[in-house]
Design an enzyme around this catalytic site. Structure first.
Site, PDB file in Angstrom:
ATOM      1  N   CYS A  40      14.843  42.864  35.054  1.00 17.28           N
ATOM      2  CA  CYS A  40      15.421  43.389  33.819  1.00 17.28           C
ATOM      3  C   CYS A  40      14.562  44.544  33.284  1.00 17.28           C
ATOM      4  O   CYS A  40      13.351  44.396  33.140  1.00 17.28           O
ATOM      5  CB  CYS A  40      15.533  42.294  32.772  1.00 17.28           C
ATOM      6  SG  CYS A  40      16.316  42.846  31.233  1.00 17.28           S
ATOM      7  N   GLY A  97      28.044  41.128  39.748  1.00 13.24           N
ATOM      8  CA  GLY A  97      27.696  41.143  38.338  1.00 13.24           C
ATOM      9  C   GLY A  97      28.894  41.492  37.486  1.00 13.24           C
ATOM     10  O   GLY A  97      29.824  40.699  37.332  1.00 13.24           O
ATOM     11  N   ARG A  98      28.926  42.712  36.983  1.00 15.28           N
ATOM     12  CA  ARG A  98      29.973  43.106  36.054  1.00 15.28           C
ATOM     13  C   ARG A  98      31.374  43.093  36.659  1.00 15.28           C
ATOM     14  O   ARG A  98      32.354  42.904  35.949  1.00 15.28           O
ATOM     15  CB  ARG A  98      29.634  44.469  35.447  1.00 15.28           C
ATOM     16  CG  ARG A  98      28.706  44.281  34.267  1.00 15.28           C
ATOM     17  CD  ARG A  98      27.756  45.382  33.988  1.00 15.28           C
ATOM     18  NE  ARG A  98      26.986  45.008  32.806  1.00 15.28           N
ATOM     19  CZ  ARG A  98      25.974  44.145  32.799  1.00 15.28           C
ATOM     20  NH1 ARG A  98      25.595  43.569  33.925  1.00 15.28           N
ATOM     21  NH2 ARG A  98      25.336  43.843  31.688  1.00 15.28           N
ATOM     22  N   LYS A 149      14.649  37.149  41.387  1.00 11.29           N
ATOM     23  CA  LYS A 149      15.584  38.283  41.370  1.00 11.29           C
ATOM     24  C   LYS A 149      14.781  39.520  40.996  1.00 11.29           C
ATOM     25  O   LYS A 149      14.106  39.541  39.958  1.00 11.29           O
ATOM     26  CB  LYS A 149      16.714  38.061  40.365  1.00 11.29           C
ATOM     27  CG  LYS A 149      17.824  39.119  40.423  1.00 11.29           C
ATOM     28  CD  LYS A 149      18.999  38.715  39.531  1.00 11.29           C
ATOM     29  CE  LYS A 149      20.194  39.640  39.749  1.00 11.29           C
ATOM     30  NZ  LYS A 149      19.969  41.011  39.242  1.00 11.29           N
ATOM     31  N   HIS A 172      18.418  43.364  43.642  1.00  5.88           N
ATOM     32  CA  HIS A 172      19.240  44.395  43.018  1.00  5.88           C
ATOM     33  C   HIS A 172      18.767  45.711  43.621  1.00  5.88           C
ATOM     34  O   HIS A 172      17.680  46.190  43.322  1.00  5.88           O
ATOM     35  CB  HIS A 172      19.056  44.384  41.505  1.00  5.88           C
ATOM     36  CG  HIS A 172      19.975  45.332  40.793  1.00  5.88           C
ATOM     37  ND1 HIS A 172      20.316  45.179  39.474  1.00  5.88           N
ATOM     38  CD2 HIS A 172      20.635  46.449  41.203  1.00  5.88           C
ATOM     39  CE1 HIS A 172      21.136  46.153  39.103  1.00  5.88           C
ATOM     40  NE2 HIS A 172      21.325  46.935  40.151  1.00  5.88           N
ATOM     41  N   ASN A 198      22.545  42.487  45.606  1.00  5.10           N
ATOM     42  CA  ASN A 198      23.159  42.633  44.286  1.00  5.10           C
ATOM     43  C   ASN A 198      23.130  44.112  43.895  1.00  5.10           C
ATOM     44  O   ASN A 198      22.272  44.856  44.334  1.00  5.10           O
ATOM     45  CB  ASN A 198      22.377  41.782  43.275  1.00  5.10           C
ATOM     46  CG  ASN A 198      22.796  42.016  41.843  1.00  5.10           C
ATOM     47  OD1 ASN A 198      21.964  42.350  40.998  1.00  5.10           O
ATOM     48  ND2 ASN A 198      24.063  41.861  41.528  1.00  5.10           N
ATOM     49  N   PRO A 230      23.220  36.505  36.755  1.00  6.58           N
ATOM     50  CA  PRO A 230      22.899  36.169  35.365  1.00  6.58           C
ATOM     51  C   PRO A 230      23.095  37.403  34.504  1.00  6.58           C
ATOM     52  O   PRO A 230      22.537  38.468  34.797  1.00  6.58           O
ATOM     53  CB  PRO A 230      21.428  35.738  35.431  1.00  6.58           C
ATOM     54  CG  PRO A 230      20.886  36.400  36.656  1.00  6.58           C
ATOM     55  CD  PRO A 230      22.025  36.508  37.623  1.00  6.58           C
ATOM     56  N   GLN A 242      18.090  30.988  35.013  1.00  4.32           N
ATOM     57  CA  GLN A 242      17.177  32.116  35.145  1.00  4.32           C
ATOM     58  C   GLN A 242      16.197  32.136  33.979  1.00  4.32           C
ATOM     59  O   GLN A 242      16.596  32.084  32.820  1.00  4.32           O
ATOM     60  CB  GLN A 242      17.900  33.463  35.195  1.00  4.32           C
ATOM     61  CG  GLN A 242      16.902  34.584  35.525  1.00  4.32           C
ATOM     62  CD  GLN A 242      17.485  35.968  35.530  1.00  4.32           C
ATOM     63  OE1 GLN A 242      17.900  36.477  34.502  1.00  4.32           O
ATOM     64  NE2 GLN A 242      17.502  36.592  36.710  1.00  4.32           N
TER      65      GLN A 242
END
Length: 355
Positions: free
Chosen positions: A115, A248-249, A154, A186, A226, A32, A85
């Site tokens: 985040c 991700g990116r 996550k 992550h 991740n 996400p 999410q």
């Protein structure tokens, strides 16, 4: 067998196929990403990776309950399996939002505990929740009770200078006892002071070994790795130690990587970039035909997700330039994408002729 029984059996068979597809998608997923993984992006990624699990941008529970749901929870049927999410820290509100998300058709509800942005901290959700495992457990339990799809989490490895594996694993254990069976890890700490969100994706060191150890010690949990995964080889190596890899990116800036991984891991025929992009034409034309008064969709809303398709390829810069300069103009349509493709493919043809 009566018609009613046949209909019920057909429904059960469909549900089983959907469940099987969802479970298989654990191996490959796209993270996400705020401002990026909207419905247009996910439709494009689904074309590239038919077997991957896709995730929405993070949406706060309050926004789901009180906001424009049709916009915030927009989803095309081709996106499945796709997860919503959520952000938030109030169990009752998260439960309401999870129920709404499931009713809108999402296959999974994922709680953001990773985040690190200032805005997220101010709202007491995201990575700071890793220091409140009891609250996260209460939230997960409420969400599990409220909806009939899997609830997942996550998270990071810890916050700031939390460098104790025992603290991390205790967080996971507490949440698992509340009914969460899948964790996307992550594999870095989140620094809540002194680092920007961008720096938080790059500066804290990666420690994949913590995620690997978690899977070894808790084999009944599903663990997806991740963070920092940039190549096919790197992603494949994670499958030796965990249940899946989440990109991700790298998936956004080099989306063809998704296609290569999907073919390598699930089978199928490797298609060219041009072939894949042209398969998106019906979707693009349908979106544009709906008109700005109905959905406010213009070509730029879609093409911004396509810019990396020819990353690292001859003509890739020309492809990006044509779309970036033309997609925002009134009346821009599929012909602009064909123009960009034609110019890009001319570079490839010239390279072949030169050889």
């Amino acid at each position: 067998m009566s018609a009613t029984e046949a209909h019920e059996n057909a429904g059960k068979s469909l549900d089983l196929r959907k469940k099987s597809r969802y479970e298989a998608s654990l191996r490959l997923s796209v993270a996400p990403m705020m401002d990026w993984t909207d419905s247009h992006c996910r439709v494009f990624h689904r074309l590239l990776a038919p077997h991957a699990r896709l995730y929405s941008e993070m949406v706060h529970a309050n926004a789901v309950i009180h906001g424009d749901r049709d916009r915030l929870l927009a989803m095309d049927p081709v996106e499945h399996p796709v997860a919503l999410q959520l952000g938030g820290s109030e169990p009752e509100l998260l439960a309401q939002a999870a129920k709404i998300g499931a009713e809108y058709g999402f296959d999974e509800i994922n709680l953001n505990c990773g985040c690190p942005s200032d805005r997220v901290q101010a709202g007491r959700f995201g990575a700071c929740l890793m220091r409140e495992p009891a609250l996260v457990a209460a939230s997960v339990a409420a969400m599990v009770e409220a909806c009939d799809v899997p609830v997942t989490v996550k998270c990071r490895l810890g916050v700031d200078d939390d460098h104790d594996y025992g603290t991390f694993s205790a967080f996971v254990d507490t949440i698992a006892q509340a009914g969460c069976r899948m964790f996307v890890v992550h594999a870095r700490n989140a620094w809540l002071k002194g680092l920007s969100p961008k720096e938080n994706r790059e500066v804290p060191p990666l420690r994949y070994d913590w995620a690997y150890r978690l899977k070894r010690e808790r084999p009944d949990l599903q663990i997806v790795v991740n963070g920092g995964i940039a190549t096919q080889d790197e992603a494949t190596q994670h499958l030796q130690h965990a249940d899946g890899a989440m990109l991700g990116r790298a998936a956004y800036h080099d989306p063809y990587l998704l296609h290569r991984l999907d073919v390598a891991w699930f089978g199928g025929e490797l298609r060219t970039r041009g072939e894949l992009l042209r398969a998106l034409r019906p979707y693009v034309e349908d979106q544009l035909a709906r008109g700005p008064l109905q959905k406010g969709v213009s070509l730029k809303h879609i093409t911004r997700h396509l810019l990396g398709l020819f990353a690292g390829e001859r003509g890739g810069r020309a492809f990006r330039q044509v779309l970036s300069e033309g997609a925002h103009k009134p009346g821009a349509n599929w012909s602009l994408i064909e123009q960009a493709l034609a110019l890009t493919e001319s570079f490839a043809d010239a390279q072949v002729d030169a050889a």
